[in-house]
Design an enzyme around this catalytic site. Structure first.
Site, short mmCIF file in Angstrom:
data_model
loop_
_atom_site.label_atom_id
_atom_site.label_comp_id
_atom_site.label_asym_id
_atom_site.label_seq_id
_atom_site.Cartn_x
_atom_site.Cartn_y
_atom_site.Cartn_z
N GLU A 34 -9.13 -29.43 -13.41
CA GLU A 34 -8.69 -28.05 -13.68
C GLU A 34 -8.50 -27.86 -15.18
O GLU A 34 -7.83 -28.66 -15.83
CB GLU A 34 -7.39 -27.75 -12.94
CG GLU A 34 -6.80 -26.39 -13.21
CD GLU A 34 -7.78 -25.25 -12.97
OE1 GLU A 34 -8.08 -24.53 -13.94
OE2 GLU A 34 -8.25 -25.08 -11.82
N GLY A 40 -5.59 -21.80 -9.71
CA GLY A 40 -6.68 -20.92 -10.11
C GLY A 40 -6.27 -19.47 -10.32
O GLY A 40 -5.10 -19.13 -10.43
N LYS A 51 0.62 -9.02 -5.85
CA LYS A 51 1.44 -8.62 -4.69
C LYS A 51 2.91 -8.51 -5.08
O LYS A 51 3.64 -7.67 -4.55
CB LYS A 51 1.28 -9.60 -3.53
CG LYS A 51 -0.15 -9.80 -3.04
CD LYS A 51 -0.88 -8.48 -2.83
CE LYS A 51 -2.39 -8.66 -2.85
NZ LYS A 51 -2.99 -8.69 -4.17
N SER A 181 -13.02 1.41 -7.97
CA SER A 181 -11.99 1.65 -6.95
C SER A 181 -12.08 0.65 -5.80
O SER A 181 -11.78 0.98 -4.66
CB SER A 181 -12.11 3.08 -6.41
OG SER A 181 -13.30 3.22 -5.63
N ALA A 183 -10.68 -3.21 -4.42
CA ALA A 183 -9.30 -3.65 -4.19
C ALA A 183 -8.49 -3.71 -5.49
O ALA A 183 -7.35 -3.23 -5.55
CB ALA A 183 -9.30 -5.01 -3.50
N VAL A 271 -16.25 -8.78 -10.11
CA VAL A 271 -16.16 -10.10 -10.73
C VAL A 271 -17.55 -10.68 -10.94
O VAL A 271 -18.51 -10.29 -10.27
CB VAL A 271 -15.32 -11.08 -9.88
CG1 VAL A 271 -13.88 -10.63 -9.78
CG2 VAL A 271 -15.92 -11.26 -8.49
N HIS A 443 7.09 -2.68 22.01
CA HIS A 443 7.46 -1.34 21.59
C HIS A 443 8.89 -1.34 21.07
O HIS A 443 9.76 -1.97 21.68
CB HIS A 443 7.36 -0.38 22.78
CG HIS A 443 7.83 1.01 22.47
ND1 HIS A 443 7.06 1.90 21.74
CD2 HIS A 443 8.99 1.66 22.77
CE1 HIS A 443 7.72 3.04 21.63
NE2 HIS A 443 8.91 2.92 22.24
#
Length: 464
Positions: A34, A40, A51, A181, A183, A271, A443
């Site tokens: 790496e 990554g 997020k 537009s 993700a 990308v 429910h």
């Protein structure tokens, strides 16, 4: 003598680190090379930190609408710097978690730039420029991708930025033009718009989130316009003038050219793969159109060299790379894994409302000649959605009318990224619409909408 390994993985993203851990579990002596951070792009600069930012925006959004829930809150403000710091903290914690997993699984971490060398070797150049050769019976390339640049949108990380810079801007811009537009574009659009930045989205194709079912795209556009964003579809950025204090963005639209003025332009046009400098030419690995060519078990034309994730032709998604890594090393270890079913890969976009989909769109199913049954259930008819105050969106399901095969599902609404796995498993098990209708869903939950949509496809829906 170079140290010998059964498997060396170049790259530690969601493809590389998962492949390495599975290889070690199977008894193979494994190392990972790496050159940046463990985990990554996904873990450090993609899936996870974005997020965290989106969660901050969502919490701020809730607080601003606290009155709707019977709660009085004095004028809240968004602390942009603190949001960024929280996001980086989440990413750093996850990266340390990968390091722990490597130690637990006795995987050697080799820091530096890795490239293929002849005679089953990997050459690693460390930060001081020192080159070391390692011997590998098998090498897995998992070098991932980076932001794609358009000729009219050269990223300078000052006024024209990519997704990495968008996560760590020093201060919140007053206005932003987002080009693309997919993700990345719509997620950042939601984040910045929610905390008060004036956002304009420019999309070259007729619909935003263009890979999604058209009804999903139209619903997101409606929700985004309602939230105050400007959406320009069928539009192309011709040039960006960054010589003045503000950016001047020249856009070709169906009604003529326009000039948009903003603080920052975010290039979110996809990308491109990291194929340079990893020894492909030296050992003769075959590529085509910027992708490494592999078989269904990710073997290249060179017997001991494999490739997974974004550098191959599958969808550029973290969970796809992970699945490919597991299949690849299980094959190397002499197991008999099933090839990946690329027709049953879920896609998730974490804007608000969220988007989740799997399988064929309605348009694609018709193009392939299927006679179809389509069912939709709006969250405006969901008790849980009404109670939660998140009534935007719907679930749409598509079945083959002849055999009942579940061809696709498309969702937009709160928490739908947590709901799509039901459809993926059902399709894997060849579940029919009738079996979904007869499976009791609790429910009140958002997931009832899947059962209700299936029932709508067969004329049995109760709550519409």
């Amino acid at each position: 003598m170079a140290e010998k390994y059964d498997v060396i993985v170049i790259g530690s993203g969601p493809g590389g680190y998962v492949a390495a851990i599975r290889a070690s579990q199977l008894g193979l002596k494994t190392a990972v090379v790496e050159k940046e951070e463990l985990g990554g792009i996904c873990l450090n600069w993609g899936c996870i930190p974005t997020k965290a930012l989106l969660k901050s925006a969502q919490v701020f959004d809730y607080i601003q609408h606290a009155k709707d829930y019977g709660i009085q809150v004095e004028a809240p403000t968004a602390d942009f710097k603190a949001m960024v710091e929280r996001s980086r903290g989440v990413a750093n914690g996850m990266s340390k978690g990968i390091n722990f997993l490597f130690k637990k699984n006795k995987i050697d971490v080799i820091l530096g730039h890795g490239k293929l060398a002849k005679n089953k070797q990997v050459e690693v150049t460390d930060e001081k420029g020192v080159k070391t050769l390692y011997s590998a019976e098998n090498t897995i390339l998992a070098t991932g991708g980076r932001a794609r640049e358009l000729p009219a949108l050269k990223i300078d990380n000052q006024k024209i930025i990519g997704y990495r810079k968008a996560m760590v801007l020093e201060k919140q811009p007053e206005s932003m033009v987002i080009v693309g537009s997919g993700a990345i574009g719509v997620e950042f659009a939601y984040f910045y718009n929610s905390i008060g930045t004036k956002v304009t989205i420019v999309e070259f194709l007729p619909n935003i989130v263009p890979v999604e079912d058209e009804e999903i795209s139209k619903q997101l556009e409606k929700s985004y316009k309602k939230a105050g964003m400007t959406i320009m579809t069928n539009s192309e950025v011709l040039a960006v003038d960054t010589s003045k204090e503000k950016c001047e963005v020249k856009v070709k639209t169906p009604t003529g050219e326009q000039t948009l003025v903003c603080d920052v332009v975010l290039s979110a046009v996809g990308v491109t793969t990291n194929l340079e400098g990893i020894g492909l030419e030296e050992v003769g690995v075959t590529t085509d159109k910027g992708k490494v060519l592999v078989d269904q078990y990710y073997k290249t034309n060179i017997p001991n060299v494999f490739a997974i994730g974004d550098i191959t032709s599958g969808p550029a998604l973290a969970h796809v790379a992970s699945a490919e890594g597991i299949i690849c090393v299980e094959k190397i270890a002499g197991h008999h894994p099933q090839p990946l079913d690329y027709g049953n890969v879920p896609g998730c976009t974490y804007c608000q409302p969220e988007i989740a989909s799997v399988g064929l769109t309605e348009k694609k199913a018709k193009e392939l000649g299927y006679e179809i049954k389509v069912g939709k259930f709006p969250f405006s008819a969901s008790g849980k959605a009404s109670a939660a105050g998140v009534k935007d969106g719907f679930v749409k399901v598509i079945f083959d009318a002849k055999y009942g095969e579940w061809l696709g599902a498309h969702m937009i609404g709160a928490n739908v990224t947590e709901m799509i796995a039901e459809v993926v498993v059902a399709r894997k098990l060849e579940t029919t619409g009738h079996e979904i209708i007869k499976s009791i869903h609790p429910h009140p939950t958002m997931s009832e909408a899947i059962m209700e949509a299936a029932a709508a496809a067969y004329g049995e829906v109760i709550h519409l």
